[in-house]
Write a protein that holds these residues in place. Structure first.
Motif, PDB file in Angstrom:
ATOM      1  N   GLY A   1      39.166  30.264  37.127  1.00 50.51           N
ATOM      2  CA  GLY A   1      38.732  29.991  35.755  1.00 50.51           C
ATOM      3  C   GLY A   1      38.356  31.256  35.006  1.00 50.51           C
ATOM      4  O   GLY A   1      38.734  31.427  33.833  1.00 50.51           O
ATOM      5  N   LEU A   2      37.625  32.157  35.668  1.00 49.56           N
ATOM      6  CA  LEU A   2      37.246  33.410  35.024  1.00 49.56           C
ATOM      7  C   LEU A   2      38.467  34.277  34.747  1.00 49.56           C
ATOM      8  O   LEU A   2      38.579  34.913  33.683  1.00 49.56           O
ATOM      9  CB  LEU A   2      36.251  34.159  35.915  1.00 49.56           C
ATOM     10  CG  LEU A   2      35.736  35.503  35.396  1.00 49.56           C
ATOM     11  CD1 LEU A   2      35.049  35.335  34.041  1.00 49.56           C
ATOM     12  CD2 LEU A   2      34.803  36.151  36.408  1.00 49.56           C
ATOM     13  N   ALA A   3      39.407  34.303  35.697  1.00 49.72           N
ATOM     14  CA  ALA A   3      40.623  35.092  35.500  1.00 49.72           C
ATOM     15  C   ALA A   3      41.438  34.560  34.328  1.00 49.72           C
ATOM     16  O   ALA A   3      42.002  35.340  33.542  1.00 49.72           O
ATOM     17  CB  ALA A   3      41.462  35.084  36.773  1.00 49.72           C
ATOM     18  N   ALA A   4      41.514  33.229  34.188  1.00 47.84           N
ATOM     19  CA  ALA A   4      42.247  32.650  33.053  1.00 47.84           C
ATOM     20  C   ALA A   4      41.632  33.100  31.738  1.00 47.84           C
ATOM     21  O   ALA A   4      42.351  33.402  30.766  1.00 47.84           O
ATOM     22  CB  ALA A   4      42.239  31.125  33.155  1.00 47.84           C
TER      23      ALA A   4
ATOM     24  N   ALA B   1      41.628  40.984  39.434  1.00 50.73           N
ATOM     25  CA  ALA B   1      42.019  42.385  39.306  1.00 50.73           C
ATOM     26  C   ALA B   1      43.171  42.578  38.338  1.00 50.73           C
ATOM     27  O   ALA B   1      43.329  43.656  37.760  1.00 50.73           O
ATOM     28  CB  ALA B   1      42.396  42.946  40.677  1.00 50.73           C
ATOM     29  N   ARG B   2      44.002  41.529  38.140  1.00 53.39           N
ATOM     30  CA  ARG B   2      45.140  41.646  37.239  1.00 53.39           C
ATOM     31  C   ARG B   2      44.712  41.990  35.808  1.00 53.39           C
ATOM     32  O   ARG B   2      45.451  42.647  35.072  1.00 53.39           O
ATOM     33  CB  ARG B   2      45.929  40.332  37.216  1.00 53.39           C
ATOM     34  CG  ARG B   2      46.950  40.189  38.327  1.00 53.39           C
ATOM     35  CD  ARG B   2      48.068  41.221  38.140  1.00 53.39           C
ATOM     36  NE  ARG B   2      49.269  40.911  38.875  1.00 53.39           N
ATOM     37  CZ  ARG B   2      49.546  41.324  40.089  1.00 53.39           C
ATOM     38  NH1 ARG B   2      48.658  42.054  40.742  1.00 53.39           N
ATOM     39  NH2 ARG B   2      50.690  41.018  40.677  1.00 53.39           N
ATOM     40  N   ALA B   3      43.534  41.506  35.398  1.00 48.21           N
ATOM     41  CA  ALA B   3      43.085  41.738  34.028  1.00 48.21           C
ATOM     42  C   ALA B   3      41.866  42.643  33.970  1.00 48.21           C
ATOM     43  O   ALA B   3      41.255  42.789  32.907  1.00 48.21           O
ATOM     44  CB  ALA B   3      42.769  40.411  33.342  1.00 48.21           C
ATOM     45  N   ALA B   4      41.510  43.258  35.090  1.00 42.81           N
ATOM     46  CA  ALA B   4      40.324  44.116  35.134  1.00 42.81           C
ATOM     47  C   ALA B   4      40.733  45.576  34.996  1.00 42.81           C
ATOM     48  O   ALA B   4      41.902  45.937  35.162  1.00 42.81           O
ATOM     49  CB  ALA B   4      39.573  43.893  36.439  1.00 42.81           C
ATOM     50  N   GLY B   5      39.762  46.419  34.718  1.00 44.05           N
ATOM     51  CA  GLY B   5      40.000  47.853  34.696  1.00 44.05           C
ATOM     52  C   GLY B   5      40.252  48.374  36.098  1.00 44.05           C
ATOM     53  O   GLY B   5      40.020  47.687  37.099  1.00 44.05           O
ATOM     54  N   ARG B   6      40.722  49.612  36.176  1.00 41.29           N
ATOM     55  CA  ARG B   6      41.097  50.162  37.476  1.00 41.29           C
ATOM     56  C   ARG B   6      39.905  50.215  38.432  1.00 41.29           C
ATOM     57  O   ARG B   6      40.020  49.850  39.598  1.00 41.29           O
ATOM     58  CB  ARG B   6      41.680  51.560  37.280  1.00 41.29           C
ATOM     59  CG  ARG B   6      42.141  52.213  38.572  1.00 41.29           C
ATOM     60  CD  ARG B   6      42.877  53.496  38.302  1.00 41.29           C
ATOM     61  NE  ARG B   6      44.080  53.274  37.519  1.00 41.29           N
ATOM     62  CZ  ARG B   6      44.902  54.255  37.126  1.00 41.29           C
ATOM     63  NH1 ARG B   6      44.634  55.515  37.448  1.00 41.29           N
ATOM     64  NH2 ARG B   6      45.977  53.976  36.415  1.00 41.29           N
TER      65      ARG B   6
ATOM     66  N   LEU C   1      53.171  37.521  40.916  1.00 40.18           N
ATOM     67  CA  LEU C   1      52.189  37.243  39.878  1.00 40.18           C
ATOM     68  C   LEU C   1      52.343  38.227  38.726  1.00 40.18           C
ATOM     69  O   LEU C   1      52.304  39.443  38.946  1.00 40.18           O
ATOM     70  CB  LEU C   1      50.781  37.339  40.469  1.00 40.18           C
ATOM     71  CG  LEU C   1      49.644  36.682  39.690  1.00 40.18           C
ATOM     72  CD1 LEU C   1      49.840  35.174  39.612  1.00 40.18           C
ATOM     73  CD2 LEU C   1      48.316  37.014  40.352  1.00 40.18           C
ATOM     74  N   PRO C   2      52.524  37.734  37.496  1.00 41.32           N
ATOM     75  CA  PRO C   2      52.673  38.653  36.360  1.00 41.32           C
ATOM     76  C   PRO C   2      51.344  39.303  35.991  1.00 41.32           C
ATOM     77  O   PRO C   2      50.271  38.829  36.370  1.00 41.32           O
ATOM     78  CB  PRO C   2      53.173  37.755  35.237  1.00 41.32           C
ATOM     79  CG  PRO C   2      52.566  36.413  35.558  1.00 41.32           C
ATOM     80  CD  PRO C   2      52.579  36.323  37.066  1.00 41.32           C
ATOM     81  N   ARG C   3      51.444  40.374  35.243  1.00 39.61           N
ATOM     82  CA  ARG C   3      50.255  41.005  34.691  1.00 39.61           C
ATOM     83  C   ARG C   3      50.058  40.505  33.258  1.00 39.61           C
ATOM     84  O   ARG C   3      51.046  40.273  32.549  1.00 39.61           O
ATOM     85  CB  ARG C   3      50.366  42.530  34.730  1.00 39.61           C
ATOM     86  CG  ARG C   3      50.437  43.085  36.143  1.00 39.61           C
ATOM     87  CD  ARG C   3      50.371  44.595  36.172  1.00 39.61           C
ATOM     88  NE  ARG C   3      50.400  45.081  37.544  1.00 39.61           N
ATOM     89  CZ  ARG C   3      49.332  45.180  38.316  1.00 39.61           C
ATOM     90  NH1 ARG C   3      48.153  44.837  37.828  1.00 39.61           N
ATOM     91  NH2 ARG C   3      49.435  45.625  39.566  1.00 39.61           N
TER      92      ARG C   3
END
Length: 209
Positions: free
Chosen positions: A72-75, A149-154, A204-206
């Motif tokens: 949910g958070l990743a979405a 991690a897909r939508a997080a900073g490095r 999984l797409p970015r």
């Protein structure tokens, strides 16, 4: 490609040795003897409690709620990042939570390996190989970290990855320390999880793609 290839080879070799009761199982007996010696020579209620606590982290509760919350958070993060399919982490999390029984239960029933305590399997009882708790922890926490991690900073992505690795190593150590599983049970589930996470990472797409 080296990582999944090594994981697949190790998984096949260990599974073969478990199936034929091969000499590699001597590693399991040696590790268990060392753990029992440590228990006897250096008794510690704190370490015993920690081993049980870490082992319980590989149970469906809390692993499934953590994965669903991470989905949910990743979405939400994906939507903020402008992803077209921002909702994708939700079904991925839900389907992953159903994946463990499909992967582990047939193997447990097929190999029917007795646990470290040596008791015979009861009629209809699953074996110990591979470790379901290890697979649950590694796959579910690993997918949770991967989605976030897909939508997080490095830096955040590295922290999530490191946290998932440390957590799953701890679960495996706790299972072996507590005599809940042989070492090779745990190792096989780690290899299985590596293959699942590698395949998902490739598909999984970015969010920005």
């Amino acid at each position: 490609m080296a990582v999944p290839v090594v994981a697949a080879v190790v998984l096949l070799v260990v599974s073969w040795q478990v199936a034929v009761d091969g000499p590699l199982l001597g590693v399991d007996r040696w590790v268990r003897a060392a753990v029992r010696t440590s228990h006897r020579d250096h008794p510690s209620a704190l370490l015993d409690d920690l081993g049980h606590l870490l082992s319980n982290l590989g149970d469906g509760v809390p692993a499934v709620p953590v994965l669903l919350a991470a989905g949910g958070l990743a979405a939400w993060w994906w939507r903020r990042a402008g992803a077209v399919r921002w909702w994708l982490p939700l079904p991925v999390a839900a389907l992953t939570s159903l994946l463990i029984p499909l992967l582990v239960v047939p193997a447990k029933a097929g190999f029917a390996r007795p646990g470290p305590l040596g008791g015979p399997l009861l009629p209809g009882q699953w074996g110990w190989y591979p470790s379901g708790h290890t697979a649950t922890a590694t796959i579910l926490y690993g997918v949770a970290a991967l989605l976030l991690a897909r939508a997080a900073g490095r830096r955040t992505a590295r922290g999530l990855t490191a946290g998932a690795v440390v957590l799953t190593l701890g679960v495996g150590a706790g299972l072996v320390w507590s005599d809940f599983h042989w070492l090779l049970d745990v190792l096989a589930s780690w290899c299985l999880a590596v293959l699942v996470l590698w395949a998902l990472d490739r598909r999984l797409p970015r969010p920005g793609a």
